[in-house]
Enzyme design. Structure first.
Site, PDB file in Angstrom:
ATOM      1  N   ASN A 147     -23.188   8.616  13.817  1.00 39.93           N
ATOM      2  CA  ASN A 147     -23.483   7.458  12.973  1.00 39.93           C
ATOM      3  C   ASN A 147     -24.755   6.737  13.432  1.00 39.93           C
ATOM      4  O   ASN A 147     -25.514   6.218  12.617  1.00 39.93           O
ATOM      5  CB  ASN A 147     -22.289   6.500  12.932  1.00 39.93           C
ATOM      6  CG  ASN A 147     -21.265   6.922  11.885  1.00 39.93           C
ATOM      7  OD1 ASN A 147     -21.459   7.923  11.191  1.00 39.93           O
ATOM      8  ND2 ASN A 147     -20.177   6.188  11.769  1.00 39.93           N
TER       9      ASN A 147
ATOM     10  N   CYS B  84     -18.788   1.232   8.406  1.00 45.87           N
ATOM     11  CA  CYS B  84     -18.957   2.156   9.537  1.00 45.87           C
ATOM     12  C   CYS B  84     -20.289   1.993  10.251  1.00 45.87           C
ATOM     13  O   CYS B  84     -20.331   1.523  11.381  1.00 45.87           O
ATOM     14  CB  CYS B  84     -18.799   3.589   9.045  1.00 45.87           C
ATOM     15  SG  CYS B  84     -17.213   3.856   8.236  1.00 45.87           S
TER      16      CYS B  84
ATOM     17  N   GLU C 101     -17.288   7.964   2.368  1.00 45.66           N
ATOM     18  CA  GLU C 101     -16.648   7.440   1.161  1.00 45.66           C
ATOM     19  C   GLU C 101     -17.402   8.001  -0.041  1.00 45.66           C
ATOM     20  O   GLU C 101     -18.613   8.220   0.024  1.00 45.66           O
ATOM     21  CB  GLU C 101     -16.678   5.912   1.173  1.00 45.66           C
ATOM     22  CG  GLU C 101     -15.746   5.364   2.240  1.00 45.66           C
ATOM     23  CD  GLU C 101     -15.770   3.849   2.330  1.00 45.66           C
ATOM     24  OE1 GLU C 101     -16.135   3.193   1.349  1.00 45.66           O
ATOM     25  OE2 GLU C 101     -15.405   3.333   3.397  1.00 45.66           O
TER      26      GLU C 101
ATOM     27  N   LYS D 259       0.831  -1.198   0.000  1.00 47.51           N
ATOM     28  CA  LYS D 259       0.000   0.000   0.000  1.00 47.51           C
ATOM     29  C   LYS D 259       0.870   1.254   0.000  1.00 47.51           C
ATOM     30  O   LYS D 259       0.630   2.208  -0.737  1.00 47.51           O
ATOM     31  CB  LYS D 259      -0.883  -0.033   1.259  1.00 47.51           C
ATOM     32  CG  LYS D 259      -2.132   0.799   1.158  1.00 47.51           C
ATOM     33  CD  LYS D 259      -2.906   0.812   2.454  1.00 47.51           C
ATOM     34  CE  LYS D 259      -3.826  -0.374   2.635  1.00 47.51           C
ATOM     35  NZ  LYS D 259      -4.553  -0.328   3.926  1.00 47.51           N
TER      36      LYS D 259
ATOM     37  N   LYS E 144     -18.852  10.983  17.567  1.00 44.65           N
ATOM     38  CA  LYS E 144     -18.766  10.176  16.352  1.00 44.65           C
ATOM     39  C   LYS E 144     -19.786   9.042  16.348  1.00 44.65           C
ATOM     40  O   LYS E 144     -20.540   8.872  15.382  1.00 44.65           O
ATOM     41  CB  LYS E 144     -17.343   9.628  16.205  1.00 44.65           C
ATOM     42  CG  LYS E 144     -17.148   8.672  15.042  1.00 44.65           C
ATOM     43  CD  LYS E 144     -17.490   9.360  13.729  1.00 44.65           C
ATOM     44  CE  LYS E 144     -17.615   8.384  12.605  1.00 44.65           C
ATOM     45  NZ  LYS E 144     -16.407   8.148  11.891  1.00 44.65           N
TER      46      LYS E 144
ATOM     47  N   THR F  15     -11.080   0.104  13.139  1.00 48.18           N
ATOM     48  CA  THR F  15     -11.615  -0.543  14.345  1.00 48.18           C
ATOM     49  C   THR F  15     -12.796  -1.410  13.915  1.00 48.18           C
ATOM     50  O   THR F  15     -13.941  -1.094  14.180  1.00 48.18           O
ATOM     51  CB  THR F  15     -12.084   0.498  15.381  1.00 48.18           C
ATOM     52  OG1 THR F  15     -12.983   1.429  14.743  1.00 48.18           O
ATOM     53  CG2 THR F  15     -10.927   1.271  15.960  1.00 48.18           C
TER      54      THR F  15
ATOM     55  N   GLU G 201     -13.604  11.786  12.875  1.00 46.25           N
ATOM     56  CA  GLU G 201     -13.646  12.044  11.432  1.00 46.25           C
ATOM     57  C   GLU G 201     -15.050  11.724  10.922  1.00 46.25           C
ATOM     58  O   GLU G 201     -15.599  10.688  11.249  1.00 46.25           O
ATOM     59  CB  GLU G 201     -12.607  11.132  10.775  1.00 46.25           C
ATOM     60  CG  GLU G 201     -12.547  11.231   9.291  1.00 46.25           C
ATOM     61  CD  GLU G 201     -12.275  12.639   8.834  1.00 46.25           C
ATOM     62  OE1 GLU G 201     -11.219  13.184   9.179  1.00 46.25           O
ATOM     63  OE2 GLU G 201     -13.136  13.202   8.145  1.00 46.25           O
TER      64      GLU G 201
ATOM     65  N   ARG H 253     -17.512  -3.914   2.269  1.00 45.10           N
ATOM     66  CA  ARG H 253     -17.696  -4.349   3.660  1.00 45.10           C
ATOM     67  C   ARG H 253     -19.179  -4.266   4.021  1.00 45.10           C
ATOM     68  O   ARG H 253     -19.815  -3.243   3.823  1.00 45.10           O
ATOM     69  CB  ARG H 253     -16.866  -3.482   4.605  1.00 45.10           C
ATOM     70  CG  ARG H 253     -15.376  -3.788   4.517  1.00 45.10           C
ATOM     71  CD  ARG H 253     -14.574  -2.864   5.390  1.00 45.10           C
ATOM     72  NE  ARG H 253     -14.611  -1.485   4.903  1.00 45.10           N
ATOM     73  CZ  ARG H 253     -14.126  -0.431   5.560  1.00 45.10           C
ATOM     74  NH1 ARG H 253     -13.596  -0.586   6.741  1.00 45.10           N
ATOM     75  NH2 ARG H 253     -14.189   0.779   5.042  1.00 45.10           N
TER      76      ARG H 253
HETATM   77  C1  UGA Z   1     -20.706   7.075   7.184  1.00 41.61           C
HETATM   78  C2  UGA Z   1     -21.107   8.480   7.672  1.00 41.61           C
HETATM   79  O1  UGA Z   1     -22.067   9.052   6.767  1.00 41.61           O
HETATM   80  C3  UGA Z   1     -19.882   9.386   7.737  1.00 41.61           C
HETATM   81  O2  UGA Z   1     -20.242  10.661   8.257  1.00 41.61           O
HETATM   82  C4  UGA Z   1     -18.836   8.731   8.661  1.00 41.61           C
HETATM   83  O3  UGA Z   1     -17.657   9.506   8.734  1.00 41.61           O
HETATM   84  C5  UGA Z   1     -18.495   7.346   8.109  1.00 41.61           C
HETATM   85  O4  UGA Z   1     -19.687   6.549   8.059  1.00 41.61           O
HETATM   86  C6  UGA Z   1     -17.500   6.723   9.055  1.00 41.61           C
HETATM   87  O5  UGA Z   1     -17.895   6.427  10.195  1.00 41.61           O
HETATM   88  O6  UGA Z   1     -16.319   6.632   8.717  1.00 41.61           O
HETATM   89  P1  UGA Z   1     -20.139   6.018   4.788  1.00 41.61           P
HETATM   90  O7  UGA Z   1     -20.022   4.709   5.505  1.00 41.61           O
HETATM   91  O8  UGA Z   1     -19.092   6.418   3.799  1.00 41.61           O
HETATM   92  O9  UGA Z   1     -20.205   7.219   5.860  1.00 41.61           O
HETATM   93  O10 UGA Z   1     -21.529   5.961   4.018  1.00 41.61           O
HETATM   94  P2  UGA Z   1     -22.912   6.749   4.048  1.00 41.61           P
HETATM   95  O11 UGA Z   1     -22.952   7.737   2.974  1.00 41.61           O
HETATM   96  O12 UGA Z   1     -23.217   7.204   5.422  1.00 41.61           O
HETATM   97  O13 UGA Z   1     -23.894   5.559   3.656  1.00 41.61           O
HETATM   98  C7  UGA Z   1     -24.040   4.429   4.524  1.00 41.61           C
HETATM   99  C8  UGA Z   1     -25.049   3.464   3.986  1.00 41.61           C
HETATM  100  O14 UGA Z   1     -26.365   3.984   4.141  1.00 41.61           O
HETATM  101  C9  UGA Z   1     -24.916   3.105   2.513  1.00 41.61           C
HETATM  102  O15 UGA Z   1     -25.065   1.708   2.388  1.00 41.61           O
HETATM  103  C10 UGA Z   1     -26.067   3.843   1.852  1.00 41.61           C
HETATM  104  O16 UGA Z   1     -26.528   3.179   0.713  1.00 41.61           O
HETATM  105  C11 UGA Z   1     -27.106   3.826   2.958  1.00 41.61           C
HETATM  106  N1  UGA Z   1     -28.100   4.922   2.906  1.00 41.61           N
HETATM  107  C12 UGA Z   1     -27.705   6.213   3.040  1.00 41.61           C
HETATM  108  C13 UGA Z   1     -29.438   4.613   2.748  1.00 41.61           C
HETATM  109  O17 UGA Z   1     -29.827   3.438   2.632  1.00 41.61           O
HETATM  110  N2  UGA Z   1     -30.361   5.628   2.729  1.00 41.61           N
HETATM  111  C14 UGA Z   1     -29.999   6.932   2.870  1.00 41.61           C
HETATM  112  O18 UGA Z   1     -30.899   7.802   2.846  1.00 41.61           O
HETATM  113  C15 UGA Z   1     -28.645   7.221   3.014  1.00 41.61           C
END
Ligand code: UGA
Length: 441
Positions: free
Chosen positions: A216, A268, A160, A39, A212, A90, A156, A338
């Site tokens: 979430n 996450c 993604e 990496k 955090k 984690t 944070e 994941r």
């Molecule tokens: C999430 C949080 O949004 C971030 O703020 C946080 O920093 C991150 O986790 C983390 O803890 O590192 P992420 O996992 O990249 O970010 O993805 P999200 O955009 O939150 O989406 C999560 C899931 O929810 C996806 O599977 C998405 O398809 C789903 N989702 C999202 C829905 O089913 N409906 C929605 O209205 C929004």
């Protein structure tokens, strides 16, 4: 110590690589560290080892500036850095809902052994509340510099797919600190963002850790809330899409994270709510967040309900039925699989005897590694060839833009399950498709 602290970033996954690259672009000297030599070699060579829009261009810029370097040598990091960011994963422990803190403990111990002068170690990883207090003791007892080494927490919030934007223009910064000196170091490390007006909340360490997981948890709850409404819609003939739209105009509710469908996955949200439940139970306040169990259960049910809908579209049995599965990543604009709802559905379909042909624009390699038993297609057309049912499982733009007439000529039967409410039912029905989506009449 210089006005601009020298930064190290320990762990160069989605979070760490983005942080290291963006901080270098913001003008800091940054050293990125990882135990994975492959990496590190890729990053040093200008290659981002995962899919994240806009990040390769930023990496090029950072490397060209001469301010960003990578290494596997943590002793070098200890000698170089004034502020060290801990960005390792984690994940959920195997066989337990708890967070696995092995990587955090390991990197903090390895760094501490080499810390011979005053510096700040900053946790960014998502951890159970109370971890920072424990790590402070670990750091100060192992580091030759002892109590001259301080710990702060800076959660944070990047998503993604929007990692660069969220890092360069975060909606807030949270500094969990134990002293004015630590606060000064963090203010120096984030000066360009603070000067540009990003709101800052200064807290103690446990509050920063909790911000955090509660953020979430709230996001997961919002998604499961609308999916719970979808379940009610399914038995009443109501339409969850219209319901969500009507709710969204209430500014107290808002429309974001209120998209119904297959539910949340990724590295996450699922593991964070489970680890939070586990931690509160350890602390004797489990009842306070017991609703998160239901949030998790509603979310898991979406996957089985999607399979039920696909089975019904196939005529009642999946045995020997070819299903075209569009999407593998846990969400669009990511190659992360994941806890991906899409792949979980594909696996469940396979368990019932379906021949599942999966296609995803970016996540094919990761999907193949995680679920080698599925069939992987080379394109939408290849996945759809001869399919009895099409299932849209990750809402990539490429899938939203599919011409239903074109796809209708490729499949065996024009039956579609829109797992992400991404398509216009009117257009698809007009092209002769039997369009179904959870929570829609
Ligand atoms: C999430 C949080 O949004 C971030 O703020 C946080 O920093 C991150 O986790 C983390 O803890 O590192 P992420 O996992 O990249 O970010 O993805 P999200 O955009 O939150 O989406 C999560 C899931 O929810 C996806 O599977 C998405 O398809 C789903 N989702 C999202 C829905 O089913 N409906 C929605 O209205 C929004």
């Amino acid at each position: 110590m210089s006005e601009k602290p020298r930064l190290t970033v320990l762990g160069t996954g989605y979070l760490g690589a983005t942080h290291a690259i963006c901080m270098a672009v913001l003008g800091y000297d940054v050293l990125g560290i990882d135990t994975d030599a492959q990496k590190i070699a890729a990053l040093a060579d200008g290659k981002v080892p995962f899919y994240e829009p806009g990040l390769p261009e930023m990496l090029r810029k950072a490397l060209d500036s001469g301010r960003l370097r990578f290494s596997t040598d943590i002793a070098e990091a200890a000698a170089f850095g004034d502020v060290h960011f801990v960005c390792v994963g984690t994940p959920q422990m195997k066989g337990s809902p708890a967070a696995d803190l092995t990587y955090v403990d390991q990197v903090v111990t390895d760094l501490a052994r080499n810390l011979t002068r005053q510096c700040l170690v900053v946790g960014k990883s998502t951890v159970p509340v109370g971890t920072a207090d424990r790590l402070t003791q670990l750091l100060q007892s192992v580091a030759p510099a002892g109590s001259a080494v301080e710990l702060a927490w800076n959660p944070e919030f990047l998503r993604e797919g929007f990692a660069v934007e969220d890092t360069m223009r975060p909606d807030r910064l949270v500094f969990g600190v134990g002293s004015g000196w630590a606060l000064g170091q963090l203010e120096a490390a984030f000066a360009p963002l603070l000067e540009s007006g990003v709101p800052l909340v200064v807290t103690d360490l446990p509050t920063a850790e909790l911000v955090k997981v509660s953020a979430n948890s709230f996001l997961a709850t919002k998604i499961s809330f609308i999916n719970a409404m979808a379940e009610v819609c399914e038995t009443t003939g109501a339409d969850v899409q219209q319901l969500a739209k009507a709710l969204s105009y209430d500014s107290r509710i808002g429309g974001r994270f209120l998209r119904p469908g297959l539910g949340f996955g990724g590295g996450c949200l699922p593991k964070d709510i489970r680890a939070f439940i586990h931690r509160t139970e350890e602390l004797g306040v489990g009842q306070a967040v017991s609703f998160l169990r239901e949030v998790d259960a509603i979310n898991q049910r979406r996957r089985q309900r999607t399979v039920d809908l696909i089975r019904s579209q196939a005529g009642g049995s999946l045995e020997g039925v070819t299903v075209c599965a569009l999407g593998a990543a846990f969400k669009p604009d990511s190659d992360d699989v994941r806890d991906a709802p899409a792949l979980d559905v594909a696996r469940l379909l396979g368990d019932e005897g379906a021949v599942v042909r999966v296609y995803d624009p970016q996540a094919m390699d990761n999907a193949r590694r995680a679920y080698p038993e599925l069939v992987y297609a080379t394109s939408v057309a290849d996945a759809a060839a001869g399919a009895r049912v099409v299932a849209l499982l990750t809402e990539w733009d490429q899938f939203r833009e599919i011409d239903p007439t074109w796809l209708g000529d490729i499949v065996e039967s024009k039956a579609i399950v829109d797992g992400r409410h991404a398509l216009d039912p009117v257009t698809w029905r007009a092209a002769g498709w039997d369009y179904r989506a959870l929570g829609r009449a």
